[in-house]
Write a protein that holds these residues in place. Structure first.
Motif, PDB file in Angstrom:
ATOM      1  N   SER A 106       0.821  -1.217   0.000  1.00 26.68           N
ATOM      2  CA  SER A 106       0.000   0.000   0.000  1.00 26.68           C
ATOM      3  C   SER A 106       0.850   1.260   0.000  1.00 26.68           C
ATOM      4  N   THR A 107       1.522   1.548   1.111  1.00 29.34           N
ATOM      5  CA  THR A 107       2.334   2.750   1.192  1.00 29.34           C
ATOM      6  C   THR A 107       3.415   2.567   2.257  1.00 29.34           C
ATOM      7  N   GLY A 108       4.548   3.264   2.080  1.00 28.15           N
ATOM      8  CA  GLY A 108       5.610   3.124   3.065  1.00 28.15           C
ATOM      9  C   GLY A 108       6.966   3.612   2.628  1.00 28.15           C
ATOM     10  N   ASP A 109       7.074   4.236   1.443  1.00 25.84           N
ATOM     11  CA  ASP A 109       8.390   4.603   0.921  1.00 25.84           C
ATOM     12  C   ASP A 109       8.505   6.097   0.638  1.00 25.84           C
ATOM     13  N   ILE A 110       7.597   6.904   1.189  1.00 28.58           N
ATOM     14  CA  ILE A 110       7.615   8.331   0.925  1.00 28.58           C
ATOM     15  C   ILE A 110       7.403   9.108   2.222  1.00 28.58           C
TER      16      ILE A 110
ATOM     17  N   GLU B  10      -3.017 -10.536  12.991  1.00 30.80           N
ATOM     18  CA  GLU B  10      -3.281  -9.178  12.517  1.00 30.80           C
ATOM     19  C   GLU B  10      -4.108  -9.267  11.248  1.00 30.80           C
ATOM     20  N   VAL B  11      -5.213  -8.537  11.210  1.00 31.97           N
ATOM     21  CA  VAL B  11      -6.069  -8.429  10.030  1.00 31.97           C
ATOM     22  C   VAL B  11      -6.361  -6.950   9.826  1.00 31.97           C
ATOM     23  N   ALA B  12      -6.090  -6.438   8.639  1.00 30.13           N
ATOM     24  CA  ALA B  12      -6.279  -5.000   8.407  1.00 30.13           C
ATOM     25  C   ALA B  12      -6.541  -4.724   6.938  1.00 30.13           C
ATOM     26  N   PHE B  13      -7.291  -3.636   6.694  1.00 34.25           N
ATOM     27  CA  PHE B  13      -7.527  -3.111   5.351  1.00 34.25           C
ATOM     28  C   PHE B  13      -6.793  -1.782   5.216  1.00 34.25           C
ATOM     29  N   ASN B  14      -6.117  -1.599   4.071  1.00 29.36           N
ATOM     30  CA  ASN B  14      -5.363  -0.379   3.811  1.00 29.36           C
ATOM     31  C   ASN B  14      -5.916   0.325   2.575  1.00 29.36           C
ATOM     32  N   PHE B  15      -5.998   1.644   2.651  1.00 28.73           N
ATOM     33  CA  PHE B  15      -6.404   2.476   1.533  1.00 28.73           C
ATOM     34  C   PHE B  15      -5.388   3.606   1.403  1.00 28.73           C
ATOM     35  N   ALA B  16      -4.907   3.862   0.197  1.00 26.46           N
ATOM     36  CA  ALA B  16      -3.918   4.923  -0.006  1.00 26.46           C
ATOM     37  C   ALA B  16      -4.138   5.572  -1.365  1.00 26.46           C
ATOM     38  N   LYS B  17      -3.998   6.896  -1.388  1.00 26.20           N
ATOM     39  CA  LYS B  17      -4.207   7.625  -2.642  1.00 26.20           C
ATOM     40  C   LYS B  17      -3.240   8.785  -2.743  1.00 26.20           C
ATOM     41  N   GLY B  18      -2.843   9.088  -3.966  1.00 22.21           N
ATOM     42  CA  GLY B  18      -2.047  10.266  -4.264  1.00 22.21           C
ATOM     43  C   GLY B  18      -2.517  10.884  -5.556  1.00 22.21           C
ATOM     44  N   LYS B  19      -2.571  12.202  -5.601  1.00 26.00           N
ATOM     45  CA  LYS B  19      -3.043  12.888  -6.809  1.00 26.00           C
ATOM     46  C   LYS B  19      -2.239  14.152  -7.029  1.00 26.00           C
ATOM     47  N   ASP B  20      -1.788  14.341  -8.275  1.00 30.38           N
ATOM     48  CA  ASP B  20      -1.056  15.541  -8.645  1.00 30.38           C
ATOM     49  C   ASP B  20      -2.025  16.673  -8.952  1.00 30.38           C
ATOM     50  N   LEU B  21      -1.653  17.890  -8.539  1.00 26.51           N
ATOM     51  CA  LEU B  21      -2.448  19.080  -8.819  1.00 26.51           C
ATOM     52  C   LEU B  21      -1.894  19.735 -10.076  1.00 26.51           C
ATOM     53  N   ILE B  22      -2.701  19.719 -11.156  1.00 26.49           N
ATOM     54  CA  ILE B  22      -2.216  20.174 -12.460  1.00 26.49           C
ATOM     55  C   ILE B  22      -1.830  21.640 -12.431  1.00 26.49           C
TER      56      ILE B  22
ATOM     57  N   GLN C 172       0.629  -0.343  -9.782  1.00 24.72           N
ATOM     58  CA  GLN C 172       1.464   0.804  -9.441  1.00 24.72           C
ATOM     59  C   GLN C 172       0.810   1.554  -8.300  1.00 24.72           C
ATOM     60  N   THR C 173       1.612   2.000  -7.352  1.00 22.80           N
ATOM     61  CA  THR C 173       1.106   2.729  -6.199  1.00 22.80           C
ATOM     62  C   THR C 173       1.994   3.911  -5.898  1.00 22.80           C
ATOM     63  N   VAL C 174       1.388   5.039  -5.514  1.00 26.14           N
ATOM     64  CA  VAL C 174       2.174   6.240  -5.195  1.00 26.14           C
ATOM     65  C   VAL C 174       2.953   6.053  -3.906  1.00 26.14           C
ATOM     66  N   GLY C 175       2.569   5.063  -3.087  1.00 24.80           N
ATOM     67  CA  GLY C 175       3.286   4.809  -1.845  1.00 24.80           C
ATOM     68  C   GLY C 175       4.614   4.124  -2.042  1.00 24.80           C
ATOM     69  N   TYR C 176       4.809   3.465  -3.186  1.00 28.20           N
ATOM     70  CA  TYR C 176       6.083   2.843  -3.560  1.00 28.20           C
ATOM     71  C   TYR C 176       6.357   3.196  -5.022  1.00 28.20           C
ATOM     72  N   PRO C 177       6.825   4.423  -5.291  1.00 26.51           N
ATOM     73  CA  PRO C 177       6.956   4.891  -6.676  1.00 26.51           C
ATOM     74  C   PRO C 177       7.983   4.143  -7.505  1.00 26.51           C
ATOM     75  N   TYR C 178       8.926   3.423  -6.876  1.00 30.29           N
ATOM     76  CA  TYR C 178       9.977   2.740  -7.638  1.00 30.29           C
ATOM     77  C   TYR C 178       9.779   1.228  -7.667  1.00 30.29           C
ATOM     78  N   LEU C 179       8.594   0.779  -7.340  1.00 28.46           N
ATOM     79  CA  LEU C 179       8.316  -0.655  -7.350  1.00 28.46           C
ATOM     80  C   LEU C 179       8.335  -1.195  -8.780  1.00 28.46           C
ATOM     81  N   GLN C 180       8.964  -2.348  -8.973  1.00 24.81           N
ATOM     82  CA  GLN C 180       9.056  -2.970 -10.304  1.00 24.81           C
ATOM     83  C   GLN C 180       7.879  -3.907 -10.511  1.00 24.81           C
ATOM     84  N   PRO C 181       6.979  -3.615 -11.458  1.00 30.61           N
ATOM     85  CA  PRO C 181       5.813  -4.473 -11.692  1.00 30.61           C
ATOM     86  C   PRO C 181       6.114  -5.614 -12.659  1.00 30.61           C
TER      87      PRO C 181
END
Length: 576
Positions: A138-142, A202-214, A311-320
């Motif tokens: 989900s997220t963790g690299d920014i 441990e049981v959990a749901f994660n939600f993460a979002k990122g959006k650029d402002l044009i 692809q996730t904004v929380g890990y921008p360099y992740l290799q898919p």
């Protein structure tokens, strides 16, 4: 929303704290430092070596922790730079007469770090710059500058954070070159809800979002497109008796690579979180591991799958677009004198394309053995990279590195001193395929380092000596580097001042060119004025003279650095 979060948190804390008068204690550190940089290039006007740091910079740090009784704490983490920004930022003076940053831009500038994390029992408020890791998918690299909370009532877990991870930066072509690429402002939010029992499940749901402002940069970047991404994941971790465990996570991402494209009804949206465009891609990812942990032996298997469009904004360099599966183990044996950590597996790249699909071996080994009181040996190996099967123009990609290291160490002593002699050898092979020509080039590197450290039992002087040989072979270029280094450290002034000096000489030869000469000298002075107050100073100078490998021949530069600062440690508990 940020103000509401802050007000609600402090109201909850005040209601519980006011009823009693807690004991207050304060501990932490604070300090101020100056960094000066100088560069003298010869001949005059030669620009073959560019400055690497700001000419001057003053930094402040203040990291106190206020403790109110047993339940309420208020830690701060504040690191500030007096000058506007880093060396080549949008408000650094890079553009003559350019804009000045406002207070909000100064607060969110990456050169500064301001964070406050008040905590009362199971409730924590997160303010300022935070680096939060929710899960692997989900997220963790920014780092994000904003506000949020982390609540742990009983076995329940509720987390939320919102803020800005990237300020808007205007495009600037120059001069001076290369100008500024620019960037869009990116707003982020993340949310987690779940239940956890420590060392059980441990049981959990994660939600993460990122959006650029044009509209955040004018003019906008020429080579960067505004993006938007959303990811949802579920994690399940279970720990059984006798060390057995199972860890699982599944995720779906919806990512738009260009927000300038039109909205699309042909691609399914994930409303209300994100609306699809023609440049939107949906895909999946999953990770899983099963194993057993013991006192002296661990064994487990793990697997990772990333879809081609994940692809996730929380890990921008992740290799898919890959599948990894490995066997992992850890072993302590021979009366804890031998420690082995290893993993073995395979990576399948480009799994979405049967033509370009390719397998790659994955291996990692760290093997340490203490044979006796004198001899020890460490062996390590790892490989990493990305590889696709070779096709016809464009050819498949191949970026794979293999590293092998062997490091024996021998120690011996007598009644006056102890000797340490260490030899380290490393071989690295890096293969890269050109996607246009299909040719594969190899980058081979040999490095040998010999270190000798004598330690005197009756003297406070500690010298060290090292000799390094480096050889790198790539097509059209062969580089040889020999380094001789020596250092000396000793306390003076009744051991209140620690002195350390280092002298290093480098001789570099490229192909048939004349050798380059490099001399580096450094000195550090650490003065412990009191138990809480210290003054640390570091000076270095770097003189480099080229042979004839650059134009003009014999060009040289002198680079100098000065860092000095005061640091104060405080703790009201110890002062009582």
């Amino acid at each position: 929303m940020n103000k509401t979060i802050i007000v609600l948190f402090f109201l909850c804390c005040a209601t519980s704290v006011i009823a009693q008068v807690p004991k207050v204690s304060v501990s932490g550190t604070m300090g101020i430092s100056y960094e000066g940089y100088g560069l003298d290039r010869n001949p005059a006007g030669w620009t073959g070596y560019t400055p690497r740091r700001p000419w001057n910079q003053v930094r402040f740090n203040f990291m106190p922790n206020f403790q109110f009784g047993k339940n309420f704490s208020l830690p701060f983490n504040i690191n500030l730079a007096a000058l506007p920004t880093n060396f080549a930022g949008p408000y650094s003076g890079f553009i003559p007469g350019g804009p000045k940053q406002n207070f909000k831009q100064w607060m969110t500038n990456p050169v500064n770090n301001i964070a406050v994390n008040p905590k009362y029992k199971w409730a924590e408020l997160q303010l300022g710059t935070q680096y939060l890791r929710y899960s692997e998918l989900s997220t963790g690299d920014i780092g994000v500058f904003g506000a949020g909370f982390d609540l742990k009532p009983g076995q329940y877990r509720i987390k939320f954070f919102t803020g800005t991870s990237q300020p808007g930066i205007n495009y600037f072509a120059g001069p001076p070159l290369p100008g500024i690429t620019g960037a869009f402002k990116r707003n982020n939010w993340m949310f987690q809800i779940g239940k956890e029992k420590e060392d059980k499940y441990e049981v959990a749901f994660n939600f993460a979002k990122g959006k650029d402002l044009i509209s955040s940069s004018a003019p906008p970047p020429l080579t960067i497109k505004p993006q938007e991404g959303f990811v949802i994941s579920m994690i399940t971790n279970v720990h059984f008796n006798k060390g057995w465990y199972v860890k699982l996570e599944g995720a779906q991402s919806v990512f738009t690579t260009d927000l300038n494209t039109a909205s699309s009804l042909l691609i399914k949206s994930f409303e209300p979180f994100i609306k699809a465009h023609t440049a939107t891609i949906r895909d999946y990812a999953a990770t899983g591991s099963l194993g057993k942990k013991g006192k002296n032996f661990d064994i487990g298997i793990s697997s990772k799958y990333f879809g081609a469009g994940f692809q996730t904004v929380g890990y921008p360099y992740l290799q898919p677009d890959r599948l990894d599966y490995t066997i992992n183990t850890k072993l302590n044996t021979w009366k804890n004198k031998m420690n082995i950590v290893a993993s073995l597996g395979q990576r399948v790249n480009n799994i979405s394309n049967t033509t370009l699909k390719a397998n790659q071996f994955i291996g990692n080994l760290n093997w340490f053995t203490q044979f006796n009181d004198k001899w020890s040996l460490n062996v390590n190996y790892n490989n990493f990279g990305f590889q696709t099967a070779s096709g016809l123009n464009p050819y498949g990609i191949k970026n794979v590195s293999n590293d092998l290291g062997i490091s024996p160490t021998y120690t011996w002593s007598n009644t006056k001193m102890m000797h340490l002699l260490s030899l380290s050898y490393n071989y690295s092979k890096y293969d890269e395929r050109d996607v246009l020509t299909g040719l594969t080039t190899s980058n081979n590197t040999h490095t040998a380092l010999l270190t000798y450290v004598p330690s005197f039992f009756t003297k406070d002087v500690t010298p060290d000596f090292s000799l390094m040989y480096f050889y790198n072979d790539v097509p059209m270029a062969k580089t040889t580097l020999a380094t001789l280094s020596s250092g000396l450290s000793m306390p003076v002034a009744k051991k209140k001042v620690q002195l350390r000096g280092q002298l290093q000489y480098n001789l570099t030869k490229l192909n048939s060119f004349k050798s380059d000469n490099n001399l580096i000298a450094s000195c550090s002075v650490d003065w412990k004025i009191t138990k809480q107050f210290s003054w640390n100073t570091y000076l270095s100078t770097n003189y480099f003279k080229y042979g004839n490998s650059v134009i003009p021949a014999g060009a040289n530069y002198l680079e100098s650095t000065c860092r000095t600062g005061f640091q104060y440690k405080f703790d009201t508990k110890k002062n009582k």
